[in-house]
Design an enzyme around this catalytic site. Structure first.
Site, PDB file in Angstrom:
ATOM      1  N   ARG A 151       0.855  -1.183   0.000  1.00  0.00           N
ATOM      2  CA  ARG A 151       0.000   0.000   0.000  1.00  0.00           C
ATOM      3  C   ARG A 151       0.896   1.239   0.000  1.00  0.00           C
ATOM      4  O   ARG A 151       2.042   1.205   0.471  1.00  0.00           O
ATOM      5  CB  ARG A 151      -0.899   0.009   1.234  1.00  0.00           C
ATOM      6  CG  ARG A 151      -1.899  -1.133   1.310  1.00  0.00           C
ATOM      7  CD  ARG A 151      -2.771  -0.988   2.545  1.00  0.00           C
ATOM      8  NE  ARG A 151      -3.783  -2.027   2.625  1.00  0.00           N
ATOM      9  CZ  ARG A 151      -3.658  -3.162   3.297  1.00  0.00           C
ATOM     10  NH1 ARG A 151      -2.527  -3.402   3.966  1.00  0.00           N
ATOM     11  NH2 ARG A 151      -4.622  -4.051   3.330  1.00  0.00           N
ATOM     12  N   LYS A 175      -3.162  -2.506   7.988  1.00  0.00           N
ATOM     13  CA  LYS A 175      -4.433  -2.035   8.517  1.00  0.00           C
ATOM     14  C   LYS A 175      -4.838  -2.834   9.751  1.00  0.00           C
ATOM     15  O   LYS A 175      -4.700  -4.050   9.794  1.00  0.00           O
ATOM     16  CB  LYS A 175      -5.524  -2.162   7.451  1.00  0.00           C
ATOM     17  CG  LYS A 175      -5.439  -1.116   6.347  1.00  0.00           C
ATOM     18  CD  LYS A 175      -6.639  -1.213   5.429  1.00  0.00           C
ATOM     19  CE  LYS A 175      -6.624  -0.103   4.389  1.00  0.00           C
ATOM     20  NZ  LYS A 175      -7.800  -0.173   3.494  1.00  0.00           N
ATOM     21  N   HIS A 240      -1.952   2.700  -6.197  1.00  0.00           N
ATOM     22  CA  HIS A 240      -2.896   1.620  -5.928  1.00  0.00           C
ATOM     23  C   HIS A 240      -3.134   0.767  -7.171  1.00  0.00           C
ATOM     24  O   HIS A 240      -3.355  -0.448  -7.062  1.00  0.00           O
ATOM     25  CB  HIS A 240      -4.224   2.200  -5.408  1.00  0.00           C
ATOM     26  CG  HIS A 240      -4.982   1.232  -4.548  1.00  0.00           C
ATOM     27  ND1 HIS A 240      -4.466   0.726  -3.373  1.00  0.00           N
ATOM     28  CD2 HIS A 240      -6.208   0.675  -4.698  1.00  0.00           C
ATOM     29  CE1 HIS A 240      -5.347  -0.099  -2.831  1.00  0.00           C
ATOM     30  NE2 HIS A 240      -6.417  -0.153  -3.619  1.00  0.00           N
ATOM     31  N   ARG A 243      -0.505  -1.738  -7.291  1.00  0.00           N
ATOM     32  CA  ARG A 243      -0.835  -2.814  -6.344  1.00  0.00           C
ATOM     33  C   ARG A 243      -1.842  -3.772  -6.992  1.00  0.00           C
ATOM     34  O   ARG A 243      -1.728  -4.986  -6.865  1.00  0.00           O
ATOM     35  CB  ARG A 243      -1.381  -2.201  -5.063  1.00  0.00           C
ATOM     36  CG  ARG A 243      -1.899  -3.201  -4.019  1.00  0.00           C
ATOM     37  CD  ARG A 243      -2.235  -2.415  -2.746  1.00  0.00           C
ATOM     38  NE  ARG A 243      -3.166  -3.101  -1.868  1.00  0.00           N
ATOM     39  CZ  ARG A 243      -2.822  -3.951  -0.898  1.00  0.00           C
ATOM     40  NH1 ARG A 243      -1.542  -4.242  -0.733  1.00  0.00           N
ATOM     41  NH2 ARG A 243      -3.729  -4.504  -0.124  1.00  0.00           N
ATOM     42  N   HIS A 266      -5.221  -8.573   3.358  1.00  0.00           N
ATOM     43  CA  HIS A 266      -6.674  -8.451   3.438  1.00  0.00           C
ATOM     44  C   HIS A 266      -7.200  -9.305   4.581  1.00  0.00           C
ATOM     45  O   HIS A 266      -6.911 -10.494   4.664  1.00  0.00           O
ATOM     46  CB  HIS A 266      -7.332  -8.913   2.134  1.00  0.00           C
ATOM     47  CG  HIS A 266      -7.076  -7.998   0.989  1.00  0.00           C
ATOM     48  ND1 HIS A 266      -7.192  -8.396  -0.338  1.00  0.00           N
ATOM     49  CD2 HIS A 266      -6.722  -6.686   0.946  1.00  0.00           C
ATOM     50  CE1 HIS A 266      -6.913  -7.378  -1.125  1.00  0.00           C
ATOM     51  NE2 HIS A 266      -6.619  -6.334  -0.372  1.00  0.00           N
ATOM     52  N   TYR A 275      -9.878  -9.332  -7.395  1.00  0.00           N
ATOM     53  CA  TYR A 275      -8.806  -9.452  -8.384  1.00  0.00           C
ATOM     54  C   TYR A 275      -8.995 -10.640  -9.313  1.00  0.00           C
ATOM     55  O   TYR A 275      -8.152 -10.893 -10.174  1.00  0.00           O
ATOM     56  CB  TYR A 275      -7.455  -9.574  -7.666  1.00  0.00           C
ATOM     57  CG  TYR A 275      -7.097  -8.348  -6.892  1.00  0.00           C
ATOM     58  CD1 TYR A 275      -6.668  -7.203  -7.540  1.00  0.00           C
ATOM     59  CD2 TYR A 275      -7.217  -8.316  -5.505  1.00  0.00           C
ATOM     60  CE1 TYR A 275      -6.362  -6.053  -6.833  1.00  0.00           C
ATOM     61  CE2 TYR A 275      -6.910  -7.172  -4.792  1.00  0.00           C
ATOM     62  CZ  TYR A 275      -6.485  -6.059  -5.461  1.00  0.00           C
ATOM     63  OH  TYR A 275      -6.191  -4.923  -4.754  1.00  0.00           O
TER      64      TYR A 275
END
Length: 307
Positions: A151, A175, A240, A243, A266, A275
């Site tokens: 990220r 995150k 992004h 990514r 994630h 994806y």
């Protein structure tokens, strides 16, 4: 309730989101903005608002995108759930807020040729007669973005010695404070090693800027400028998007979805599944070539004819 009460309760709610829910700083900032704007719209009466008041707030969102409305609704619903749990309200008016569909748009996709053009532009910069350390920095940034799927925030805030020349991975806290192992390619490690020689040993960050580190906005600008140099439309390229390219191209090559989920950090595999927008023909090819029965001839039993 007064505007002061709104302010105090919003602060308590965000403290809970940080300490108990492990919300990322960007999430907390977005929630604070959403709640502050709603409080302002209701003249400081957000905490005491009823369903009719929330309907007026939601009506102001008519021109906003579905994703923005979803986030604002989520901010307010979680706030009212918190108030009810803490005993500040006997009811929860959050049900009056809209719940737009959760469908996500497909991410922008870069082809392998697009990525090749970006790296060719990086190489061309590095081949200039007069060397510019910023070109070495750009090479390290792009290698890490596309080669590891970092990220933007994770990338710009890497410590100076995060990438070891003899270790093909790094450990990141992403995150929600979740740690994950991120593989680092030989190319990326080599690019980082060359760039790090130009970073003073007393600097904390791998990509320093001023007293801190490179900003996300500056990274965004550098990537856009590189795209323009490479002949790739800049509106199709961002940190992004690189990514996304990392994830998409790995899946196209047959990568395991669970492994990709771990690399991207994630929490929910449903996020990773976005994806899987690869060509149907590619999916068919993978089934035909990778399935355990791919090389086993099919047995067809033909029933005997009736007499």
């Amino acid at each position: 309730m007064t505007a002061l009460a709104d302010h105090a309760l919003i602060d308590r709610f965000l403290e809970m989101m940080t300490a108990e829910a492990g919300a990322a700083p960007n999430t907390v900032a977005a929630y604070r903005s959403d709640l502050a704007l709603a409080s302002q719209r209701l003249d400081g009466g957000l905490a005491a608002a009823d369903a009719d008041a929330l309907t007026r707030v939601a009506n102001d969102w008519a021109a906003l995108s579905r994703s923005t409305v979803a986030r604002k609704s989520a901010s307010l619903r979680r706030f009212y759930a918190f108030l009810a749990d803490e005993g500040h309200r006997a009811d929860d008016p959050g049900k009056a807020l809209p719940r737009p569909g959760t469908a996500r748009p497909l991410p922008k996709v870069l082809s392998h040729a697009d990525v090749d053009r970006l790296f060719a532009a990086v190489a061309e910069r590095q081949a200039r007669p007069i060397a510019d350390p910023n070109d070495l920095r750009l090479a390290a940034l792009i290698e890490l973005l596309y080669g590891s799927g970092l990220r933007a925030t994770e990338l710009v805030s890497l410590p100076r010695n995060a990438v070891h020349p003899d270790r093909p991975f790094l450990i990141l806290r992403g995150k929600g404070g979740r740690e994950r192992l991120v593989p680092i390619s030989d190319r990326a490690r080599a690019a980082v090693a060359v760039w790090r020689d130009h970073v003073d040993s007393d600097r904390l960050w791998l990509f320093p800027s001023g007293k801190g580190h490179l900003s996300r906005i500056r990274l965004y600008q550098l990537v856009k400028a590189l795209a323009a140099d490479a002949g790739v439309p800049p509106d199709r390229v961002s940190p992004h998007v690189l990514r996304h390219a990392f994830a998409t191209h790995l899946l196209e090559g047959g990568a395991d979805l669970r492994a990709l989920q771990s690399m991207l950090g994630h929490a929910d595999i449903a996020t990773t599944e976005i994806y899987t927008h690869v060509d149907a023909s590619r999916l068919v090819e993978l089934v035909n070539s990778r399935h355990p029965l791919a090389d086993v001839p099919a047995r067809v039993d033909v029933p005997p004819r009736a007499p």
